[in-house]
Design a protein around this motif. Structure first.
Motif, PDB file in Angstrom:
ATOM      1  N   GLN A  89     -44.588  33.862  56.095  1.00  0.00           N
ATOM      2  CA  GLN A  89     -43.439  33.397  55.310  1.00  0.00           C
ATOM      3  C   GLN A  89     -43.542  33.742  53.830  1.00  0.00           C
ATOM      4  N   ASN A 107     -41.670  29.063  65.336  1.00  0.00           N
ATOM      5  CA  ASN A 107     -41.796  28.979  63.887  1.00  0.00           C
ATOM      6  C   ASN A 107     -42.736  27.835  63.522  1.00  0.00           C
ATOM      7  N   HIS A 129     -43.988  31.806  51.104  1.00  0.00           N
ATOM      8  CA  HIS A 129     -43.411  30.942  50.071  1.00  0.00           C
ATOM      9  C   HIS A 129     -44.515  30.751  49.027  1.00  0.00           C
ATOM     10  N   TRP A 152     -33.256  27.619  48.377  1.00  0.00           N
ATOM     11  CA  TRP A 152     -33.603  26.303  48.953  1.00  0.00           C
ATOM     12  C   TRP A 152     -34.597  25.555  48.079  1.00  0.00           C
ATOM     13  N   TRP A 175     -38.456  25.589  66.523  1.00  0.00           N
ATOM     14  CA  TRP A 175     -38.961  25.104  65.223  1.00  0.00           C
ATOM     15  C   TRP A 175     -38.868  23.590  65.214  1.00  0.00           C
ATOM     16  N   ARG A 182     -26.733  32.841  54.231  1.00  0.00           N
ATOM     17  CA  ARG A 182     -25.834  32.042  55.062  1.00  0.00           C
ATOM     18  C   ARG A 182     -24.482  32.718  55.018  1.00  0.00           C
TER      19      ARG A 182
HETATM   20  C1  XIL Z   1     -34.757  26.214  55.275  1.00  0.00           C
HETATM   21  C2  XIL Z   1     -33.440  26.618  54.651  1.00  0.00           C
HETATM   22  O1  XIL Z   1     -33.681  27.465  53.565  1.00  0.00           O
HETATM   23  C3  XIL Z   1     -32.712  25.387  54.224  1.00  0.00           C
HETATM   24  O2  XIL Z   1     -31.464  25.725  53.680  1.00  0.00           O
HETATM   25  C4  XIL Z   1     -32.561  24.452  55.414  1.00  0.00           C
HETATM   26  O3  XIL Z   1     -31.959  23.284  54.994  1.00  0.00           O
HETATM   27  C5  XIL Z   1     -33.884  24.142  56.038  1.00  0.00           C
HETATM   28  O4  XIL Z   1     -34.546  25.342  56.350  1.00  0.00           O
HETATM   29  N1  XIL Z   1     -39.403  27.782  56.603  1.00  0.00           N
HETATM   30  C6  XIL Z   1     -38.492  28.347  57.449  1.00  0.00           C
HETATM   31  C7  XIL Z   1     -37.052  28.324  57.100  1.00  0.00           C
HETATM   32  O5  XIL Z   1     -38.884  28.979  58.427  1.00  0.00           O
HETATM   33  O6  XIL Z   1     -36.222  28.276  58.233  1.00  0.00           O
HETATM   34  C8  XIL Z   1     -36.727  27.196  56.181  1.00  0.00           C
HETATM   35  O7  XIL Z   1     -35.376  27.358  55.768  1.00  0.00           O
HETATM   36  C9  XIL Z   1     -37.656  27.172  55.005  1.00  0.00           C
HETATM   37  C10 XIL Z   1     -39.066  26.983  55.446  1.00  0.00           C
END
Ligand code: XIL
Length: 367
Positions: A239, A156, A241, A322, A113, A48
């Protein structure tokens, strides 16, 4: 210089040498963008602009490690146009200026999104299926950055299991325009970005568990349909995660998925890499080892595939992640923070940093 204690000596050796204290060394680990570039790939991070402006350590870590930046929030529709017709582009412009000044590439995250739509647009879309809303948004955002944004994540997270045979997520876009909204969004984006790589971006594609098997299957079928219809789709963002609570990561299953996606003609980017921990009560060294091992095993597979062009971490340091349990309150201690990014809360590099670098260094070069 005072003689080194035995502890400092061992720490210095562990950090890779004797010249300098551990912290001086540890703050400057090998650059990830250089490790990536050696194999014709890129490394980047989500940031950011306020983090970049207010945290010198973040800025230094970004400049050292990243050739690409993904705006964590600043390009999302609800950030850009919270009030209908009032564009707030300062954050995005400042981030673009920072990127330009330092020779970094900005990635286009993200146009459509379901979680990033301003409330007024949700209401408007539910009242009438007016595509000009989408067109106006694209027109106000995409041309502003011209060819400096080389890839746009146009849609997204389009997939959701358990509701429809085609696996499309229920969203204001689907409700208003039907399943064809994805193709239309790609076509529309192409009008404004004639040269960009247009991508879909998706999560939950990594593990050999039933829901993620379904998600992979449904996403591949969606891509096939879009290709068949001639939609301008050039890339897939995975992604990543990662989540230690989901159990073991199966390299073979993920490799097969990558092959299949690449076989559909898409360039692939790992777009949001981080690790959710399963047990934050363990000793930090063990926690870091587990996260780093997972990332290493994941990237070893990802980077073995020539379709994978780069890796973006969803943040660089735990301080800004996050995934933090209390991310909206001031972060004053580090003991209960998730440790899922390459740098810790104080911007000391963790084993994950080395894991990412090693994965780039040992992968077969892409070109
Ligand atoms: C998240 C950010 O990290 C946060 O700060 C925000 O509040 C919400 O979005 N998948 C995505 C990202 O594609 O854009 C998201 O990012 C996390 C999950």
């Amino acid at each position: 210089m005072a003689p080194l204690s035995r502890r400092q000596l061992l720490a210095g050796l562990a950090a890779g040498g004797l010249s300098g204290t551990r912290s001086a060394r540890a703050q400057t680990p090998p650059s990830l963008k250089e490790a990536a570039a050696a194999g014709h790939r890129f490394f980047g991070a989500a940031v950011r602009i306020d983090g970049i402006e207010h945290d010198e350590r973040l800025r230094q870590a970004v400049l050292r490690n990243c050739s690409h930046l993904t705006p964590e929030v600043d390009l999302k529709w609800d950030a850009v146009e919270p009030v209908r017709g009032e564009l707030r582009l300062r954050a995005a412009d400042d981030l673009a200026a920072f990127a330009r000044r330092h020779g970094l590439k900005l990635r286009g995250h993200t146009l459509l999104w379901h979680n990033g739509i301003p409330r007024w647009a949700v209401e408007s879309l539910s009242a009438s299926a007016d595509w000009t809303l989408i067109r106006r948004f694209f027109a106000s955002l995409i041309p502003r950055f011209g060819d400096s944004i080389e890839e746009w994540e146009v849609v997204n997270e389009p997939i959701e299991t358990g509701f429809r045979m085609d696996g499309l997520r229920r969203s204001p876009f689907l409700d208003a325009f039907g399943p064809d909204y994805i193709r239309r969004a790609l076509e529309e984006a192409r009008q404004f970005a004639p040269n960009a790589r247009l991508m879909l971006n998706e999560y939950g594609l990594d593990y050999d568990i039933p829901v993620e098997r379904d998600r992979r299957y449904l996403l591949l079928r969606l891509i096939e349909r879009l290709r068949h219809e001639g939609a301008p789709l050039n890339g897939l963002g995975i992604q990543a995660h990662l989540d230690l609570r989901k159990g073991p990561f199966d390299q073979r299953v993920f490799a097969a998925f990558l092959r299949e996606a690449a076989g559909l003609g898409l360039q692939i980017v790992i777009t949001e890499l981080d690790v959710m921990e399963a047990d934050r009560s363990l000793a930090p060294a063990e926690r870091d080892r587990r996260a780093a091992d997972l990332v290493r095993r994941y990237l070893d597979v990802a980077l073995a595939d020539k379709a994978v062009a780069g890796v973006v971490a969803w943040g660089l340091g735990d301080r800004h992640s996050w995934l933090q349990p209390r991310r909206h309150s001031p972060v004053d201690g580090s003991h209960d923070l998730n440790r899922g990014l390459p740098y810790d809360h104080d911007f000391m590099p963790k084993p994950m940093h080395r894991a990412i670098g090693d994965a780039f260094r040992t992968a077969p070069p892409r070109l």
